[in-house]
Design a protein around this motif. Structure first.
Motif, PDB file in Angstrom:
ATOM      1  N   LEU A  30     -74.643  29.336 -93.663  1.00 36.10           N
ATOM      2  CA  LEU A  30     -73.584  29.741 -92.729  1.00 36.10           C
ATOM      3  C   LEU A  30     -72.214  29.465 -93.352  1.00 36.10           C
ATOM      4  CD1 LEU A  30     -74.583  28.442 -89.174  1.00 36.10           C
ATOM      5  CD2 LEU A  30     -74.841  30.730 -90.085  1.00 36.10           C
ATOM      6  N   LYS A 155     -75.072  19.211 -82.735  1.00 38.49           N
ATOM      7  CA  LYS A 155     -73.835  19.708 -83.331  1.00 38.49           C
ATOM      8  C   LYS A 155     -73.883  21.149 -83.825  1.00 38.49           C
ATOM      9  CE  LYS A 155     -71.110  16.251 -82.827  1.00 38.49           C
ATOM     10  NZ  LYS A 155     -69.956  16.425 -81.944  1.00 38.49           N
ATOM     11  N   LYS A 157     -73.855  24.075 -82.438  1.00 38.75           N
ATOM     12  CA  LYS A 157     -72.938  25.064 -81.853  1.00 38.75           C
ATOM     13  C   LYS A 157     -71.555  24.937 -82.475  1.00 38.75           C
ATOM     14  CE  LYS A 157     -74.658  26.202 -77.276  1.00 38.75           C
ATOM     15  NZ  LYS A 157     -74.406  26.098 -75.823  1.00 38.75           N
ATOM     16  N   ILE A 159     -70.856  23.647 -85.407  1.00 37.15           N
ATOM     17  CA  ILE A 159     -70.939  24.077 -86.809  1.00 37.15           C
ATOM     18  C   ILE A 159     -70.979  25.610 -86.882  1.00 37.15           C
ATOM     19  CG2 ILE A 159     -72.429  24.049 -88.872  1.00 37.15           C
ATOM     20  CD1 ILE A 159     -73.202  21.168 -88.074  1.00 37.15           C
ATOM     21  N   PHE A 160     -71.726  26.210 -85.957  1.00 41.71           N
ATOM     22  CA  PHE A 160     -71.856  27.673 -85.888  1.00 41.71           C
ATOM     23  C   PHE A 160     -70.478  28.314 -85.684  1.00 41.71           C
ATOM     24  CE2 PHE A 160     -73.682  31.508 -83.525  1.00 41.71           C
ATOM     25  CZ  PHE A 160     -74.247  32.062 -84.654  1.00 41.71           C
ATOM     26  N   LEU A 161     -69.695  27.716 -84.798  1.00 43.19           N
ATOM     27  CA  LEU A 161     -68.340  28.221 -84.511  1.00 43.19           C
ATOM     28  C   LEU A 161     -67.426  28.045 -85.722  1.00 43.19           C
ATOM     29  CD1 LEU A 161     -66.158  27.480 -81.406  1.00 43.19           C
ATOM     30  CD2 LEU A 161     -65.359  26.737 -83.610  1.00 43.19           C
ATOM     31  N   TYR A 163     -68.025  27.619 -88.983  1.00 40.60           N
ATOM     32  CA  TYR A 163     -68.268  28.374 -90.202  1.00 40.60           C
ATOM     33  C   TYR A 163     -68.169  29.879 -90.006  1.00 40.60           C
ATOM     34  CZ  TYR A 163     -69.180  23.986 -92.425  1.00 40.60           C
ATOM     35  OH  TYR A 163     -69.021  22.722 -92.912  1.00 40.60           O
ATOM     36  N   PHE A 164     -68.039  30.319 -88.757  1.00 38.91           N
ATOM     37  CA  PHE A 164     -67.743  31.738 -88.556  1.00 38.91           C
ATOM     38  C   PHE A 164     -66.265  31.992 -88.854  1.00 38.91           C
ATOM     39  CE2 PHE A 164     -66.326  35.192 -85.627  1.00 38.91           C
ATOM     40  CZ  PHE A 164     -66.884  36.229 -86.364  1.00 38.91           C
ATOM     41  N   ARG A 219     -82.761  38.334 -87.876  1.00 41.21           N
ATOM     42  CA  ARG A 219     -81.322  38.510 -88.020  1.00 41.21           C
ATOM     43  C   ARG A 219     -80.504  37.407 -87.351  1.00 41.21           C
ATOM     44  NH1 ARG A 219     -80.098  44.514 -86.303  1.00 41.21           N
ATOM     45  NH2 ARG A 219     -81.335  43.922 -84.507  1.00 41.21           N
ATOM     46  N   HIS A 220     -80.962  36.963 -86.205  1.00 43.07           N
ATOM     47  CA  HIS A 220     -80.127  36.060 -85.435  1.00 43.07           C
ATOM     48  C   HIS A 220     -80.300  34.609 -85.866  1.00 43.07           C
ATOM     49  CE1 HIS A 220     -78.312  34.023 -82.021  1.00 43.07           C
ATOM     50  NE2 HIS A 220     -77.624  35.136 -81.886  1.00 43.07           N
ATOM     51  N   PHE A 221     -79.236  33.838 -85.744  1.00 45.93           N
ATOM     52  CA  PHE A 221     -79.272  32.430 -86.159  1.00 45.93           C
ATOM     53  C   PHE A 221     -80.361  31.649 -85.419  1.00 45.93           C
ATOM     54  CE2 PHE A 221     -77.747  28.031 -85.522  1.00 45.93           C
ATOM     55  CZ  PHE A 221     -77.771  27.617 -86.837  1.00 45.93           C
ATOM     56  N   TYR A 222     -80.477  31.867 -84.084  1.00 45.47           N
ATOM     57  CA  TYR A 222     -81.481  31.117 -83.304  1.00 45.47           C
ATOM     58  C   TYR A 222     -82.878  31.406 -83.857  1.00 45.47           C
ATOM     59  CZ  TYR A 222     -77.693  31.214 -79.806  1.00 45.47           C
ATOM     60  OH  TYR A 222     -76.493  31.134 -79.159  1.00 45.47           O
ATOM     61  N   ARG A 224     -83.564  32.358 -86.819  1.00 45.24           N
ATOM     62  CA  ARG A 224     -83.668  31.767 -88.162  1.00 45.24           C
ATOM     63  C   ARG A 224     -83.968  30.275 -88.098  1.00 45.24           C
ATOM     64  NH1 ARG A 224     -78.957  34.983 -91.631  1.00 45.24           N
ATOM     65  NH2 ARG A 224     -79.823  37.043 -91.196  1.00 45.24           N
TER      66      ARG A 224
END
Lengths: 277, 234
Positions: A30, A155, A157, A159-161, A163-164, A219-222, A224
């Motif tokens: 990510l 954490k 969510k 981290i997801f936010l 690195y976008f 495709r989706h992070f969840y 993955r």
């Protein structure tokens, strides 16, 4: 210990290490910095050599502090090269990991030929040797893996936010530097606990390959998050079985072979079905 | 009187200077945005538009003072929404439209992020306002440029902020999408929101805006489109 018990412990240790490494690798992907896993994996070697020279013990508890420090310093050196010397991140990664690996090999040679006792047993950090791992070392590794899973659970969510969109994250009050430090810590823990099973050269495959396979199939992070754990567990099981079934076959490299086969199979599958993920 | 004026303004910029090494990007800039105003920020490439926006958001070091509703911007961050340039992110990120819009509700400083029913309502409302209902479960990499821009605006709207800072929301979109985005911005203004929007196409600024800030060589001129650009609104 019976053969069955040995296989059980190896399987349990490798599965835990594989899954935590896969999740950490997913977060690194990510961030767009999967090479940092390779940098740290090679960077721990001088620390292992120096710790062995200092403590004359091959137990992970004695080698770990030096390995963590040396891995972290190598990554810092890579980041310094990028920031201060304006070198591209991939070039800086290659420089940092090769210099650190070179220093580690020098240290290993000194141990072997410099009268500091037998190097036998330290080779497992170079090439990995899952079969020689002790149950208490697996327990220790398991506790660290639980820590990593806790970090991911609470954490991810944030981290997801971050690195976008790092600028946006900063603009609304998040601290991307803290996320970077957390991810570095997770990578360090994964590498240091996993390196005796996989070795410095192959450790980065445990981090990167499951995320690559997952990106081919889902495709989706969840999706993955679940898929990398599944991929890792299947590869560990297949690698351990191959190692147990055929004599003198190493476990770690076989796990990496199965991970690579899954990635290759996935790419062929995507090519045939023209399915763009 | 002076303090009343400050509080009535959504944004106040006093003596703002931004330097990058020996280069001065912005020099002694003064400006203010009234509550409910929608202003276009124009200027040539390198004139300091993005530097000004980054200074407001505290993303770059600066000299001077910037306040929102009379307070430092960092004190009222939850009331400020930022829409960055579309090219600033990797659109192959493994996320759906709804994931990105939901990010608008995440709050810094929490041990973990939980989604309340109020958050879910705000996200759904932002998706509807941005016209993204049919796309909300689509991966962001499958969207067109205009749709991606609307996702960014929806993420900002989900914050339910009062001050919107937008960096080129019209960049690289077709005329139909441009109109659709402007409709969204107008509806935000009608809700009493304040908007500062970086725009690089003067003809569109003349078409859509009444007030303009013009940056040239690090200095700022403010006023009506007619006064600053010398042309009437069409």
């Amino acid at each position: 210990m019976s053969e069955f018990a040995t296989i059980f412990w190896v399987l349990a240790g490798l599965t835990l290490m594989g899954m935590a490494s896969a999740w950490t690798g997913l977060l690194l992907s990510l961030k767009g910095d999967v090479l940092s896993g390779d940098v740290i994996a090679h960077g721990v070697l001088p620390g292992i050599a120096l710790s062995f020279i200092g403590f004359e013990s091959k137990e992970i508890y004695y080698l770990m502090p030096g390995a963590l420090l040396s891995g972290w310093l190598t990554l810092e050196a890579r980041d310094w090269l990028v920031r201060q010397a304006g070198i591209r991140s991939d070039t800086a990664s290659a420089m940092a990991l090769s210099v650190s690996y070179g220093l580690g090999i020098v240290g290993m040679s000194y141990i072997r030929y410099g009268g500091k006792g037998s190097q036998s047993g330290l080779d497992r950090f170079l090439f990995g040797s899952a079969a020689t791992i002790l149950p208490e070392e697996i327990l220790f590794s398991s506790l660290l893996m639980v820590l990593i899973l806790g970090i991911i659970l609470f954490k991810w969510k944030e981290i997801f936010l971050i690195y976008f969109d790092k600028d946006w994250a900063r603009a609304v009050g998040f601290n991307p530097n803290r996320a970077d430090r957390l991810l570095t810590l997770m990578t360090l823990i994964c590498v240091v606990t996993g390196i005796q099973m996989a070795g410095v050269v192959l450790m980065s495959s445990f981090l990167i390959a499951p995320a690559v396979v997952a990106s081919i199939f889902v495709r989706h992070f969840y999706q993955r998050v679940f898929f990398v754990a599944l991929v890792s567990a299947v590869a560990v099981f297949a690698g351990s079985w191959t190692s147990a079934f055929f004599s003198n076959m190493p476990t770690g490299p076989w796990v990496v072979v199965y991970l690579s086969l899954m990635a290759f199979g996935g790419m062929v599958w995507r090519r045939i079905f023209r399915h763009s993920v | 009187m002076a303090s009343n004026e400050i509080i009535s303004n959504a944004l106040e910029i006093h003596s703002l200077t931004v330097r990058y090494g020996n280069t001065i990007a912005l020099h002694q800039v003064n400006a203010s945005l009234k509550v409910g105003e929608m202003v276009a920020l124009v200027g040539y490439n390198g004139s300091g538009k993005s530097s000004l926006m980054k200074a407001i958001l505290n993303l770059t070091p600066f000299e001077g003072r910037i306040t929102a509703w009379g307070k430092s911007v960092s004190e009222v961050l939850s009331k400020v929404a930022y829409v960055p340039q579309r090219a600033a992110v990797d659109w192959k990120y493994p996320a759906t439209v709804k994931d990105i819009v939901s990010m608008g509700r995440y709050q810094p400083g929490l041990f973990t992020q939980r989604t309340s029913s109020e958050d879910a309502k705000a996200v759904d409302s932002a998706i509807v306002q941005a016209g993204l209902q049919d796309l909300q479960h689509r991966m962001i990499g499958e969207l067109s440029g205009g749709q991606q821009q609307r996702v960014f605006i929806a993420r900002a709207m989900a914050r339910q902020a009062d001050l919107f800072l937008m960096d080129e929301p019209f960049a690289g979109v077709d005329m139909k999408t441009e109109d659709a985005i402007f409709d969204i911005l107008q509806s935000l203004q009608k809700q009493g929101k304040t908007l500062l929007i970086i725009h690089h196409q003067i003809d569109q600024v003349i078409k859509y805006f009444e007030q303009v800030w013009k940056l040239q060589e690090g200095k700022l001129e403010t006023g009506s489109v007619e006064a600053i650009l010398g042309q009437r609104n069409k």
